[in-house]
Design an enzyme around this catalytic site. Structure first.
Site, PDB file in Angstrom:
ATOM      1  N   GLY A  95      -2.515   7.884  -3.940  1.00  0.00           N
ATOM      2  CA  GLY A  95      -3.168   8.340  -5.171  1.00  0.00           C
ATOM      3  C   GLY A  95      -3.386   7.210  -6.169  1.00  0.00           C
ATOM      4  N   HIS A 110      -1.178   8.579 -13.327  1.00  0.00           N
ATOM      5  CA  HIS A 110      -0.364   8.789 -14.530  1.00  0.00           C
ATOM      6  C   HIS A 110      -1.310   8.983 -15.711  1.00  0.00           C
ATOM      7  CE1 HIS A 110       2.978   6.134 -12.612  1.00  0.00           C
ATOM      8  NE2 HIS A 110       3.356   7.397 -12.535  1.00  0.00           N
ATOM      9  N   HIS A 147       9.783   4.660  -2.320  1.00  0.00           N
ATOM     10  CA  HIS A 147      10.099   3.323  -2.852  1.00  0.00           C
ATOM     11  C   HIS A 147      10.495   3.380  -4.325  1.00  0.00           C
ATOM     12  CE1 HIS A 147       5.824   3.580  -3.958  1.00  0.00           C
ATOM     13  NE2 HIS A 147       5.943   2.528  -4.721  1.00  0.00           N
ATOM     14  N   ARG A 148       9.975   4.379  -5.052  1.00  0.00           N
ATOM     15  CA  ARG A 148      10.307   4.465  -6.474  1.00  0.00           C
ATOM     16  C   ARG A 148      11.535   5.357  -6.722  1.00  0.00           C
ATOM     17  NH1 ARG A 148       6.084   3.154 -10.809  1.00  0.00           N
ATOM     18  NH2 ARG A 148       8.024   2.145 -11.402  1.00  0.00           N
ATOM     19  N   GLU A 177       7.949  11.015 -14.063  1.00  0.00           N
ATOM     20  CA  GLU A 177       7.535   9.608 -13.979  1.00  0.00           C
ATOM     21  C   GLU A 177       7.657   8.904 -15.332  1.00  0.00           C
ATOM     22  OE1 GLU A 177       5.490   8.104 -10.961  1.00  0.00           O
ATOM     23  OE2 GLU A 177       6.455   9.643  -9.758  1.00  0.00           O
ATOM     24  N   GLY A 194       0.812  -1.227   0.000  1.00  0.00           N
ATOM     25  CA  GLY A 194       0.000   0.000   0.000  1.00  0.00           C
ATOM     26  C   GLY A 194       0.839   1.269   0.000  1.00  0.00           C
ATOM     27  N   LEU A 195       1.892   1.263  -0.804  1.00  0.00           N
ATOM     28  CA  LEU A 195       2.853   2.375  -0.734  1.00  0.00           C
ATOM     29  C   LEU A 195       2.506   3.587  -1.587  1.00  0.00           C
ATOM     30  CD1 LEU A 195       6.187   0.318  -0.999  1.00  0.00           C
ATOM     31  CD2 LEU A 195       5.100   1.187   1.081  1.00  0.00           C
ATOM     32  N   ALA A 196       1.640   3.400  -2.593  1.00  0.00           N
ATOM     33  CA  ALA A 196       1.497   4.455  -3.596  1.00  0.00           C
ATOM     34  C   ALA A 196       0.254   5.318  -3.356  1.00  0.00           C
ATOM     35  CB  ALA A 196       1.450   3.830  -4.984  1.00  0.00           C
ATOM     36  N   CYS A 199       1.515  -0.387 -18.090  1.00  0.00           N
ATOM     37  CA  CYS A 199       2.515   0.003 -17.072  1.00  0.00           C
ATOM     38  C   CYS A 199       3.716  -0.925 -17.123  1.00  0.00           C
ATOM     39  CB  CYS A 199       1.957  -0.115 -15.656  1.00  0.00           C
ATOM     40  SG  CYS A 199       0.537   0.903 -15.314  1.00  0.00           S
TER      41      CYS A 199
HETATM   42  O1  SUG Z   1       3.907   4.050  -9.102  1.00  0.00           O
HETATM   43  N1  SUG Z   1       2.526   1.101  -7.809  1.00  0.00           N
HETATM   44  C1  SUG Z   1       2.999   1.849  -8.945  1.00  0.00           C
HETATM   45  C2  SUG Z   1       2.191   1.523 -10.173  1.00  0.00           C
HETATM   46  C3  SUG Z   1       2.789   2.144 -11.409  1.00  0.00           C
HETATM   47  C4  SUG Z   1       1.941   1.980 -12.600  1.00  0.00           C
HETATM   48  N2  SUG Z   1       2.584   2.530 -13.713  1.00  0.00           N
HETATM   49  C5  SUG Z   1       2.001   3.240 -14.711  1.00  0.00           C
HETATM   50  N3  SUG Z   1       0.785   3.711 -14.602  1.00  0.00           N
HETATM   51  N4  SUG Z   1       2.700   3.491 -15.753  1.00  0.00           N
HETATM   52  C6  SUG Z   1       2.965   3.352  -8.696  1.00  0.00           C
HETATM   53  O2  SUG Z   1       1.991   3.830  -8.114  1.00  0.00           O
HETATM   54  C7  SUG Z   1       2.617   0.168  -5.584  1.00  0.00           C
HETATM   55  C8  SUG Z   1       3.639  -0.492  -4.686  1.00  0.00           C
HETATM   56  C9  SUG Z   1       3.081  -0.961  -3.374  1.00  0.00           C
HETATM   57  O3  SUG Z   1       2.066  -0.427  -2.941  1.00  0.00           O
HETATM   58  O4  SUG Z   1       3.700  -1.843  -2.763  1.00  0.00           O
HETATM   59  C10 SUG Z   1       3.209   1.008  -6.673  1.00  0.00           C
HETATM   60  O5  SUG Z   1       4.288   1.546  -6.529  1.00  0.00           O
END
Ligand code: SUG
Length: 455
Positions: free
Chosen positions: A30, A259, A143-144, A180, A26-28, A378
């Site tokens: 939005g 995105h 994390h990214r 991104e 649940g890191l992201a 993605c």
């Molecule tokens: O950046 N999810 C990614 C998903 C990226 C999707 N990419 C594109 N739309 N191009 C993000 O939100 C979730 C990881 C976690 O919750 O453990 C995450 O990083």
């Protein structure tokens, strides 16, 4: 470019391999799917095999398919930078006890979503006739933010030939240059070998006067700035005549469209988009029409056909739009599109039946990735390459039956079938992951790219 060279140009989709630590944390912010699925038990083996199956079926259908390796996770170096010390096991144990959220962050397998790896301008559009690469800084989330250094090394290892490829520095990792990558960049053209116009979609502007009519999202962060998109275009030598900068609709970001590729997908002359994709829809289309050498084919999906909730839950617009030799296009949609009646109906009655090149819809199961908000589009980074450029690639990264067999066996050997958030502290997982990645770089013949291999 000669006619022969022009017709040899192909779009290669480089899919990211799902890494051995794929989990739901649940890191992201939005990203509705990531936020909703945090804490669930994941199945890394299933995730990796789903991804490989998608790659294999597209290869079998005649599309050019490449593969990119996952990253070194857990990123124990990142924990050390944050003050955790001792052996690797001690670092993991301390982080798990004192800062479990940080441990989850450094275990994310988010590099699988290679649409965020970087932005690429094909040689056809660049002033020096080389392919240009900028890894995305991904500074919006920690994390990214951990990805770009290794991403840069991987891209340089594969697109190594300096006669054909040029690599640029990651933009400064600060909110003003939040980048991104290709998830917010679409190249529109006639044939892939013809000159393209680059549509950069941003969520906010960092500097300068607020332009009239400009708004920003209120609930969720805008992950791409105009300044970042402009800087990438500048690095790649793209001119004003080749670029269109368009603001993403802030209401879409607030509805979970983090995105642009969650609400629009383009390929060749076709731009498939939801009416809520752009703040200035008409202005964006007009500018594209003026700048493109071939007629734009917009395929607009209205709100009354697909609600924002359906768009975000189904990831209809995160489909891959692929060109076929006969001029038709195939849309590769995630299985979730079949589960939403309005979406499935729109695909049948509106997209397939409509007056546009989309003539086929193929459904793919990438559920392990989808639960973290990553659909078919993605999972891939598009690189348009001439035949000479494809021949100049380093490593064994273009998918063949033999490589598919090797990668599947590699996943079967190394991946777990179950990973709960509590398992991330297991030092054994870190060792398994390093052993797997070491073998992978040999299998892909890309040389050392990971911190543990570089010393
Ligand atoms: O950046 N999810 C990614 C998903 C990226 C999707 N990419 C594109 N739309 N191009 C993000 O939100 C979730 C990881 C976690 O919750 O453990 C995450 O990083």
């Amino acid at each position: 470019m000669s006619a022969a060279d022009l017709s040899s140009v192909r779009e290669v989709n480089f899919d990211g391999l799902v890494g051995p630590t794929h989990n739901y944390s649940g890191l992201a912010v939005g990203n509705v799917a990531s936020m909703n699925h945090g804490g669930l038990v994941s199945n890394p083996k299933e995730g990796a095999l789903q991804g490989l199956l998608k790659m294999k079926s597209l290869m079998d259908a005649g599309y050019a398919q490449g593969v990119l390796p996952p990253q070194q996770r857990p990123d124990i170096g990142a924990l050390r930078d944050l003050g955790f010390s001792g052996s690797n096991g001690e670092v993991l144990a301390r982080a798990s006890k004192e800062a479990p959220q940080l441990l989850r962050v450094v275990c994310s397998a988010s590099s699988m979503w290679t649409a965020n790896a970087g932005t690429i301008t094909p040689s056809i559009d660049a002033p020096d006739s080389r392919g240009h690469f900028t890894p995305a800084n991904l500074q919006s989330s920690f994390h990214r933010y951990l990805e770009p250094q290794t991403t840069g090394r991987v891209l340089k290892a594969i697109f190594r030939d300096e006669q054909h490829f040029c690599h640029h520095p990651v933009l400064p990792a600060t909110p003003a240059f939040s980048d991104e990558g290709a998830a917010n960049h679409t190249r529109l053209c006639g044939e892939h070998g013809e000159p393209g116009v680059h549509l950069f979609v941003y969520g906010r502007q960092a500097f300068g006067d607020v332009r009239s009519g400009e708004r920003e999202p209120k609930r969720y962060p805008a992950r791409q700035t105009l300044e970042a998109s402009q800087a990438v275009a500048r690095q790649h030598g793209l001119t004003e005549a080749q670029t269109v900068f368009s603001q993403q609709h802030p209401d879409a970001i607030d509805a979970g469209v983090f995105h642009n590729d969650v609400i629009a997908v383009g390929n060749g002359p076709v731009l498939l988009y939801h009416e809520m994709a752009f703040l200035d829809e008409e202005g964006t289309l007009d500018e594209l029409r003026t700048k493109m050498a071939s007629p734009l084919i917009p395929v607009r999906v209205p709100l009354e056909a697909v609600s924002m909730e359906d768009a975000v839950a189904s990831y209809l617009f995160n489909s891959q739009l692929l060109s076929n030799p006969d001029g038709t296009m195939t849309l590769v949609v995630p299985g979730e599109c079949q589960e939403r009646e309005a979406v499935w109906r729109t695909i049948q009655d509106y997209l397939l039946a409509g007056n546009n090149p989309i003539s086929e819809v193929v459904v793919k199961d990438v559920k392990q990735s989808m639960r973290n908000g990553g659909g078919p589009a993605c999972l891939r980074l598009r690189v348009v390459l001439t035949e000479a450029e494809r021949a100049a690639l380093s490593g064994r990264v273009l998918l063949t039956n033999a490589l598919y067999t090797d990668l599947t066996a590699w996943v079967e050997r190394h991946y777990r079938v179950r990973l709960a958030p509590d398992d991330l502290a297991d030092p054994q997982l870190a060792e398994e992951s390093l052993a797997a990645l070491d073998e992978l770089t040999q299998l892909l013949k890309i040389g050392p790219v990971y911190p543990f291999q570089l010393g």
